[in-house]
Design an enzyme around this catalytic site. Structure first.
Site, PDB file in Angstrom:
ATOM      1  CG  LEU A 105      -7.325  -1.163 -12.616  1.00  0.00           C
ATOM      2  CD1 LEU A 105      -6.244  -0.088 -12.703  1.00  0.00           C
ATOM      3  CD2 LEU A 105      -6.676  -2.510 -12.368  1.00  0.00           C
ATOM      4  CB  SER A 118      -7.200  -8.363  -3.203  1.00  0.00           C
ATOM      5  OG  SER A 118      -6.678  -8.150  -1.925  1.00  0.00           O
ATOM      6  CD  GLU A 140      -7.217  -8.019   3.104  1.00  0.00           C
ATOM      7  OE1 GLU A 140      -8.245  -8.333   3.726  1.00  0.00           O
ATOM      8  OE2 GLU A 140      -6.135  -7.819   3.658  1.00  0.00           O
ATOM      9  CE1 TYR A 142     -11.312  -4.627  -2.033  1.00  0.00           C
ATOM     10  CE2 TYR A 142      -9.880  -6.096  -0.770  1.00  0.00           C
ATOM     11  CZ  TYR A 142     -10.103  -5.275  -1.871  1.00  0.00           C
ATOM     12  OH  TYR A 142      -9.111  -5.121  -2.804  1.00  0.00           O
ATOM     13  CG  HIS A 182       0.083  -2.659  -5.386  1.00  0.00           C
ATOM     14  ND1 HIS A 182      -0.634  -3.831  -5.283  1.00  0.00           N
ATOM     15  CD2 HIS A 182      -0.640  -1.837  -6.166  1.00  0.00           C
ATOM     16  CE1 HIS A 182      -1.745  -3.721  -5.982  1.00  0.00           C
ATOM     17  NE2 HIS A 182      -1.788  -2.507  -6.521  1.00  0.00           N
ATOM     18  CD  GLU A 206      -3.844  12.346   2.204  1.00  0.00           C
ATOM     19  OE1 GLU A 206      -4.074  12.722   3.374  1.00  0.00           O
ATOM     20  OE2 GLU A 206      -3.657  13.148   1.267  1.00  0.00           O
ATOM     21  CB  VAL A 213      -1.809   1.188   7.562  1.00  0.00           C
ATOM     22  CG1 VAL A 213      -0.857   0.182   6.930  1.00  0.00           C
ATOM     23  CG2 VAL A 213      -1.388   1.545   8.964  1.00  0.00           C
TER      24      VAL A 213
HETATM   25  P1  NAP Z   1      -8.115   2.872  -5.204  1.00  0.00           P
HETATM   26  O1  NAP Z   1      -7.007   3.870  -5.189  1.00  0.00           O
HETATM   27  O2  NAP Z   1      -9.043   2.796  -4.071  1.00  0.00           O
HETATM   28  O3  NAP Z   1      -8.933   3.108  -6.569  1.00  0.00           O
HETATM   29  C1  NAP Z   1     -10.164   2.493  -6.768  1.00  0.00           C
HETATM   30  C2  NAP Z   1     -10.751   2.998  -8.071  1.00  0.00           C
HETATM   31  O4  NAP Z   1     -12.052   2.414  -8.235  1.00  0.00           O
HETATM   32  C3  NAP Z   1     -10.949   4.520  -8.117  1.00  0.00           C
HETATM   33  O5  NAP Z   1     -10.704   4.974  -9.422  1.00  0.00           O
HETATM   34  C4  NAP Z   1     -12.421   4.653  -7.779  1.00  0.00           C
HETATM   35  O6  NAP Z   1     -13.014   5.852  -8.260  1.00  0.00           O
HETATM   36  C5  NAP Z   1     -12.969   3.467  -8.539  1.00  0.00           C
HETATM   37  N1  NAP Z   1     -14.317   3.109  -8.137  1.00  0.00           N
HETATM   38  C6  NAP Z   1     -14.824   3.023  -6.892  1.00  0.00           C
HETATM   39  N2  NAP Z   1     -16.144   2.716  -6.941  1.00  0.00           N
HETATM   40  C7  NAP Z   1     -16.457   2.614  -8.244  1.00  0.00           C
HETATM   41  C8  NAP Z   1     -17.656   2.371  -8.931  1.00  0.00           C
HETATM   42  N3  NAP Z   1     -18.828   2.177  -8.296  1.00  0.00           N
HETATM   43  N4  NAP Z   1     -17.636   2.334 -10.272  1.00  0.00           N
HETATM   44  C9  NAP Z   1     -16.483   2.558 -10.952  1.00  0.00           C
HETATM   45  N5  NAP Z   1     -15.303   2.830 -10.356  1.00  0.00           N
HETATM   46  C10 NAP Z   1     -15.291   2.853  -9.015  1.00  0.00           C
HETATM   47  O7  NAP Z   1      -7.516   1.394  -5.407  1.00  0.00           O
HETATM   48  P2  NAP Z   1      -6.077   0.942  -5.967  1.00  0.00           P
HETATM   49  O8  NAP Z   1      -5.144   0.816  -4.822  1.00  0.00           O
HETATM   50  O9  NAP Z   1      -5.728   1.746  -7.156  1.00  0.00           O
HETATM   51  O10 NAP Z   1      -6.419  -0.553  -6.405  1.00  0.00           O
HETATM   52  C11 NAP Z   1      -6.907  -0.849  -7.712  1.00  0.00           C
HETATM   53  C12 NAP Z   1      -7.664  -2.169  -7.676  1.00  0.00           C
HETATM   54  O11 NAP Z   1      -6.797  -3.201  -7.217  1.00  0.00           O
HETATM   55  C13 NAP Z   1      -8.865  -2.198  -6.742  1.00  0.00           C
HETATM   56  O12 NAP Z   1      -9.822  -3.050  -7.324  1.00  0.00           O
HETATM   57  C14 NAP Z   1      -8.313  -2.827  -5.476  1.00  0.00           C
HETATM   58  O13 NAP Z   1      -9.376  -3.451  -4.766  1.00  0.00           O
HETATM   59  C15 NAP Z   1      -7.337  -3.828  -6.054  1.00  0.00           C
HETATM   60  N6  NAP Z   1      -6.167  -4.154  -5.233  1.00  0.00           N
HETATM   61  C16 NAP Z   1      -5.394  -3.179  -4.696  1.00  0.00           C
HETATM   62  C17 NAP Z   1      -4.254  -3.524  -3.988  1.00  0.00           C
HETATM   63  C18 NAP Z   1      -3.354  -2.477  -3.383  1.00  0.00           C
HETATM   64  O14 NAP Z   1      -2.556  -2.834  -2.503  1.00  0.00           O
HETATM   65  N7  NAP Z   1      -3.410  -1.230  -3.832  1.00  0.00           N
HETATM   66  C19 NAP Z   1      -3.909  -4.877  -3.836  1.00  0.00           C
HETATM   67  C20 NAP Z   1      -4.733  -5.842  -4.411  1.00  0.00           C
HETATM   68  C21 NAP Z   1      -5.851  -5.479  -5.129  1.00  0.00           C
HETATM   69  P3  NAP Z   1     -13.069   7.198  -7.350  1.00  0.00           P
HETATM   70  O15 NAP Z   1     -11.728   7.852  -7.519  1.00  0.00           O
HETATM   71  O16 NAP Z   1     -14.181   7.963  -7.958  1.00  0.00           O
HETATM   72  O17 NAP Z   1     -13.320   6.763  -5.936  1.00  0.00           O
HETATM   73  O1  G4F Z   2      -3.355  -0.366   4.625  1.00  0.00           O
HETATM   74  P1  G4F Z   2      -4.503  -1.238   4.932  1.00  0.00           P
HETATM   75  O2  G4F Z   2      -5.827  -0.590   5.144  1.00  0.00           O
HETATM   76  O3  G4F Z   2      -4.544  -2.332   3.778  1.00  0.00           O
HETATM   77  P2  G4F Z   2      -5.204  -3.790   3.685  1.00  0.00           P
HETATM   78  O4  G4F Z   2      -6.298  -3.962   4.641  1.00  0.00           O
HETATM   79  O5  G4F Z   2      -4.080  -4.780   3.750  1.00  0.00           O
HETATM   80  O6  G4F Z   2      -5.841  -3.753   2.223  1.00  0.00           O
HETATM   81  C1  G4F Z   2      -5.121  -3.216   1.119  1.00  0.00           C
HETATM   82  O7  G4F Z   2      -4.381  -4.234   0.500  1.00  0.00           O
HETATM   83  C2  G4F Z   2      -5.180  -5.285  -0.083  1.00  0.00           C
HETATM   84  C3  G4F Z   2      -4.196  -6.303  -0.681  1.00  0.00           C
HETATM   85  O8  G4F Z   2      -3.840  -7.235   0.300  1.00  0.00           O
HETATM   86  C4  G4F Z   2      -6.083  -4.674  -1.128  1.00  0.00           C
HETATM   87  F1  G4F Z   2      -6.804  -5.657  -1.741  1.00  0.00           F
HETATM   88  C5  G4F Z   2      -7.000  -3.662  -0.491  1.00  0.00           C
HETATM   89  O9  G4F Z   2      -7.797  -3.049  -1.495  1.00  0.00           O
HETATM   90  C6  G4F Z   2      -6.143  -2.579   0.164  1.00  0.00           C
HETATM   91  O10 G4F Z   2      -5.452  -1.891  -0.855  1.00  0.00           O
HETATM   92  O11 G4F Z   2      -4.185  -2.096   6.254  1.00  0.00           O
HETATM   93  C7  G4F Z   2      -2.997  -2.855   6.376  1.00  0.00           C
HETATM   94  C8  G4F Z   2      -2.875  -3.357   7.806  1.00  0.00           C
HETATM   95  C9  G4F Z   2      -4.151  -4.039   8.306  1.00  0.00           C
HETATM   96  O12 G4F Z   2      -3.811  -5.210   8.985  1.00  0.00           O
HETATM   97  C10 G4F Z   2      -4.749  -3.031   9.297  1.00  0.00           C
HETATM   98  O13 G4F Z   2      -5.470  -3.633  10.374  1.00  0.00           O
HETATM   99  O14 G4F Z   2      -2.664  -2.229   8.664  1.00  0.00           O
HETATM  100  C11 G4F Z   2      -3.468  -2.373   9.805  1.00  0.00           C
HETATM  101  N1  G4F Z   2      -3.689  -1.049  10.395  1.00  0.00           N
HETATM  102  C12 G4F Z   2      -3.282  -0.660  11.628  1.00  0.00           C
HETATM  103  N2  G4F Z   2      -3.677   0.586  11.877  1.00  0.00           N
HETATM  104  C13 G4F Z   2      -4.362  -0.026   9.828  1.00  0.00           C
HETATM  105  C14 G4F Z   2      -4.353   1.017  10.773  1.00  0.00           C
HETATM  106  N3  G4F Z   2      -4.957   0.112   8.626  1.00  0.00           N
HETATM  107  C15 G4F Z   2      -5.527   1.294   8.329  1.00  0.00           C
HETATM  108  N4  G4F Z   2      -6.091   1.467   7.113  1.00  0.00           N
HETATM  109  N5  G4F Z   2      -5.553   2.334   9.233  1.00  0.00           N
HETATM  110  C16 G4F Z   2      -4.996   2.236  10.469  1.00  0.00           C
HETATM  111  O15 G4F Z   2      -5.016   3.184  11.271  1.00  0.00           O
END
Ligand code: NAP
Ligand code: G4F
Length: 353
Positions: free
Chosen positions: A90, A139, A141, A162, A192, A199, A202
């Site tokens: 992750l 993802s 994305e 990314y 999710h 924080e 969005v």
């Molecule tokens: P997150 O809250 O940003 O957590 C990312 C984790 O990766 C944190 O534990 C972070 O550690 C660790 N990390 C960052 N750089 C690293 C490195 N160089 N070596 C080892 N660990 C490292 O992300 P999340 O929302 O839990 O998502 C988990 C995974 O699912 C990620 O790979 C993300 O890209 C992917 N994903 C997320 C979503 C979503 O909507 N949440 C959707 C699709 C895919 P620190 O705490 O030290 O920064």
């Molecule tokens: O919340 P976001 O930054 O998430 P984004 O870009 O969809 O990515 C997240 O979901 C991915 C799965 O599809 C993960 F793989 C990825 O690691 C991450 O967890 O932005 C959502 C949307 C974007 O279209 C962005 O342009 O919100 C729009 N947005 C509008 N205003 C904003 C803002 N996003 C952020 N972060 N901050 C703003 O002020």
């Protein structure tokens, strides 16, 4: 009667949103959980603190080890040391907007880092004689500009450094599965969220700001593109899908999504109505939050995961939004108490949030 041996899981990215929910799930299922954490100058285990306890005082089936996806030797060492049955990758620089500014770093951690962990996994699987299983956090994305609804057959069209890196990580996993017959599953997870969401994403940026605005701790909320549409689910439901992928008889690639599709504006409207805030009076646009290339609309078709794994999301969009607003109202209340006691509280929102 002999008891089944305790399963061991190794989670890279354990300190993140998903890492904390996955840890809770695995511990509830009787696993011994090992997590890789980065050495940082301030504590980075906030999301685990309610689970973890000082090993000198109490035995909790959670152990943390320093390591980094940039450090291949350490990843190998950890696998040999822990001998995990399941590995969850992750770990990532997971912020899309930040990846435009730190493209090379993002590639090193998200793409090459995944390869480093996979290579360690391949050697570990061969040398241990075990049949460990591996989960890669892919993802939605990766679909980027491909029109919704997106499923496993939809072509990838990544729109950020990314997303390009996640596509590489996905294909490294597929290739090792086919080349060496290893159990490697790729989750293709749509957005999710939860009260533990970072924080600067969005949804959390919105709910955090609404709580502070409601209590007079902040005046404005600066956002980018309100027209982008996402399929938002709850992280607790999504980590269950990760685990289910590794319990299935065959490895594969699975889309995990609710099938919903809401704009950022719709999320904002709903959250603001729960919070009792007139968002039109406090939200302003800021160009720095727009992306050079945007992903306009994501809506997942998760029929395969539902049919093959029996996975279903249990938490609705309304419940998700409400839980985040409630949580952040409570946090704002705590901040207000500190302010009234004369403490200074930090402004929220990072440079690229
Ligand atoms: P997150 O809250 O940003 O957590 C990312 C984790 O990766 C944190 O534990 C972070 O550690 C660790 N990390 C960052 N750089 C690293 C490195 N160089 N070596 C080892 N660990 C490292 O992300 P999340 O929302 O839990 O998502 C988990 C995974 O699912 C990620 O790979 C993300 O890209 C992917 N994903 C997320 C979503 C979503 O909507 N949440 C959707 C699709 C895919 P620190 O705490 O030290 O920064
Ligand atoms: O919340 P976001 O930054 O998430 P984004 O870009 O969809 O990515 C997240 O979901 C991915 C799965 O599809 C993960 F793989 C990825 O690691 C991450 O967890 O932005 C959502 C949307 C974007 O279209 C962005 O342009 O919100 C729009 N947005 C509008 N205003 C904003 C803002 N996003 C952020 N972060 N901050 C703003 O002020």
């Amino acid at each position: 009667m002999t008891e089944a041996p305790t399963k061991k899981a190794l989670i890279c990215g354990i300190t993140g949103q998903d890492g904390s929910y996955l840890t809770e799930l695995l511990i509830s299922k009787g696993y011994e959980v090992h997590g890789v954490i980065r050495r940082t100058s301030t504590f980075n285990t906030d999301r685990l603190d309610h689970i973890y306890s000082d090993p000198h005082e109490k035995r909790v089936p959670l152990q943390l080890h320093f390591g980094d996806l940039a450090n291949a030797a350490r990843l190998r060492h950890l696998m040999e040391l822990i001998q995990p049955d399941e590995i969850y990758n992750l770990g990532a620089q997971s912020h899309v907007r930040v990846s435009f500014d730190q493209a090379e770093y993002t590639a090193d951690i998200v793409a090459t880092g995944a390869l480093r962990l996979l290579e360690a996994f391949r050697d570990y699987a061969r040398e241990s004689g075990k049949q460990p299983r591996y989960y890669q956090a892919g993802s939605s994305e990766m679909f980027g500009a491909s029109a919704p609804p997106q499923n496993e057959a939809t072509p990838f069209y990544p729109r950020s450094p990314y997303a390009v890196s996640k596509v590489a990580a996905h294909w490294y996993g597929v290739n090792q599965r086919e080349a060496y017959g290893l159990f490697i599953s790729n989750g293709i997870l749509f957005n999710h969220e939860s009260p533990r969401r970072g924080e600067t994403f969005v949804t959390r940026k919105i709910t955090r700001a609404l709580g502070r605005i409601k209590l007079g701790l902040q005046e404005k909320l600066y956002l980018g593109n309100l027209d982008a549409r996402r399929d938002w689910g709850h992280a607790a439901d999504y980590v269950r899908a990760m685990w289910m992928m590794l319990q299935h008889s065959e490895a594969g690639d699975f889309v995990v999504a609710t099938g919903g599709n809401y704009s950022v504006r719709e999320f904002l409207e709903l959250a603001a109505s729960y919070a009792g805030v007139d968002w039109e009076k406090c939200v302003e646009k800021d160009a720095r939050y727009f992306r050079p290339t945007e992903v306009d609309s994501l809506q997942g078709d998760s029929s395969k995961a539902r049919r093959v794994l029996g996975w279903e999301p249990e938490i609705s969009f309304d419940e998700l939004v409400r839980s985040m607003v409630d949580h952040d109202m409570e946090l704002a209340q705590q901040e207000l108490t500190l302010v009234r006691a004369g403490h200074k509280v930090a402004p929220r929102g990072g440079a690229h949030g």
